[in-house]
Design an enzyme around this catalytic site. Sequence first.
Site, PDB file in Angstrom:
ATOM      1  CG  ASP A 160      -1.960  -1.135   1.200  1.00  0.00           C
ATOM      2  OD1 ASP A 160      -1.949  -1.940   0.253  1.00  0.00           O
ATOM      3  OD2 ASP A 160      -2.761  -1.239   2.150  1.00  0.00           O
ATOM      4  CG  ASP A 166      -6.441  -0.031   1.265  1.00  0.00           C
ATOM      5  OD1 ASP A 166      -6.731  -1.214   1.497  1.00  0.00           O
ATOM      6  OD2 ASP A 166      -6.827   0.918   1.986  1.00  0.00           O
ATOM      7  CB  CYS A 171      -1.951  -3.070   5.215  1.00  0.00           C
ATOM      8  SG  CYS A 171      -3.689  -2.532   5.131  1.00  0.00           S
ATOM      9  CE  LYS A 229      -3.941  -4.392   1.196  1.00  0.00           C
ATOM     10  NZ  LYS A 229      -4.636  -3.378   2.006  1.00  0.00           N
ATOM     11  CG  HIS A 236     -11.196   0.980   0.440  1.00  0.00           C
ATOM     12  ND1 HIS A 236     -11.253  -0.340   0.832  1.00  0.00           N
ATOM     13  CD2 HIS A 236     -10.223   1.550   1.199  1.00  0.00           C
ATOM     14  CE1 HIS A 236     -10.351  -0.551   1.782  1.00  0.00           C
ATOM     15  NE2 HIS A 236      -9.709   0.571   2.012  1.00  0.00           N
ATOM     16  CG  HIS A 268     -14.856  -0.072   1.904  1.00  0.00           C
ATOM     17  ND1 HIS A 268     -14.131  -0.197   3.054  1.00  0.00           N
ATOM     18  CD2 HIS A 268     -14.890  -1.302   1.332  1.00  0.00           C
ATOM     19  CE1 HIS A 268     -13.729  -1.448   3.167  1.00  0.00           C
ATOM     20  NE2 HIS A 268     -14.170  -2.136   2.138  1.00  0.00           N
TER      21      HIS A 268
HETATM   22  C1  VGL Z   1      -4.478   0.530   5.784  1.00  0.00           C
HETATM   23  C2  VGL Z   1      -6.046   1.399   7.191  1.00  0.00           C
HETATM   24  C3  VGL Z   1      -7.022   1.280   6.227  1.00  0.00           C
HETATM   25  C4  VGL Z   1      -3.039   0.136   5.569  1.00  0.00           C
HETATM   26  C5  VGL Z   1      -5.432   0.395   4.802  1.00  0.00           C
HETATM   27  O1  VGL Z   1      -2.600   0.090   4.412  1.00  0.00           O
HETATM   28  O2  VGL Z   1      -2.355  -0.126   6.582  1.00  0.00           O
HETATM   29  N1  VGL Z   1      -4.798   1.022   6.987  1.00  0.00           N
HETATM   30  N2  VGL Z   1      -6.697   0.775   5.033  1.00  0.00           N
HETATM   31 ZN    ZN Z   2      -8.124   0.865   3.502  1.00  0.00          ZN
END
Ligand code: VGL
Ligand code: ZN
Length: 202
Positions: A11, A49, A154, A109, A51, A55
């Site tokens: 991410d 990430d 993540c 994801k 969404h 979401h």
């Molecule tokens: C993440 C919070 C929400 C991350 C992703 O990449 O750690 N944290 N979505």
């Molecule tokens: Zn997220």
Amino acid sequence: MPADSALIVIDLQNDFCPGGLLAVAGGDEIVPAVNAMQAEHAAVVLTQDWHPGDHSSFAANHPGAEPFSMIEAPYGPQVLWPVHCVQGTPGAEFHPGLATERADLVIRKGFRREIDSYSAFFENDHETPTGLAGYLRERGIADLEFCGLATDFCVRWSAVDAARLGFRASVRLSACRAIDLDGSLAQALEELRAAGVTLTEG
Ligand code: VGL
Ligand code: ZN
């Protein structure tokens, strides 16, 4: 370069870097290290990430809820986040400094409205697979090194799942940055060690 090793970059997207909608302090500082690490691995996988705007992990979709508060989702406790990494927006794009040419696979994801997905391997119900484990196994890749954002969400969930799935997993902490919500970083480091994940620096 071991034939069976992969770098999994978690991410490294604009919304998780300074100026983004869910900025992680110093998130952009890791870009040079992440780029350099790619040469140490046979395979490179990037996660994204990704969404939909409606979401269920977004506080804005729960009237009256504050960002960073908790709810009980059908699959367990869930943090309500600020809106971030909405499909097709600039915030969901990779940091412009990230070298992406060497990536063999980009795995998205968090695209199902009703469930969040921190881990690169499973959604937050710990049951619904993303397909990454099958991809890596079919390629004969057994060693995984993780870096990216955020250490305590993540990266943590991905590396713990990797170890549970039987991969050799390590996290390069110097190429990660944390959100650190209510002690979540200390908790993450403890959980990673307990799962048998090797933690490295430098
Ligand atoms: C993440 C919070 C929400 C991350 C992703 O990449 O750690 N944290 N979505
Ligand atoms: Zn997220």
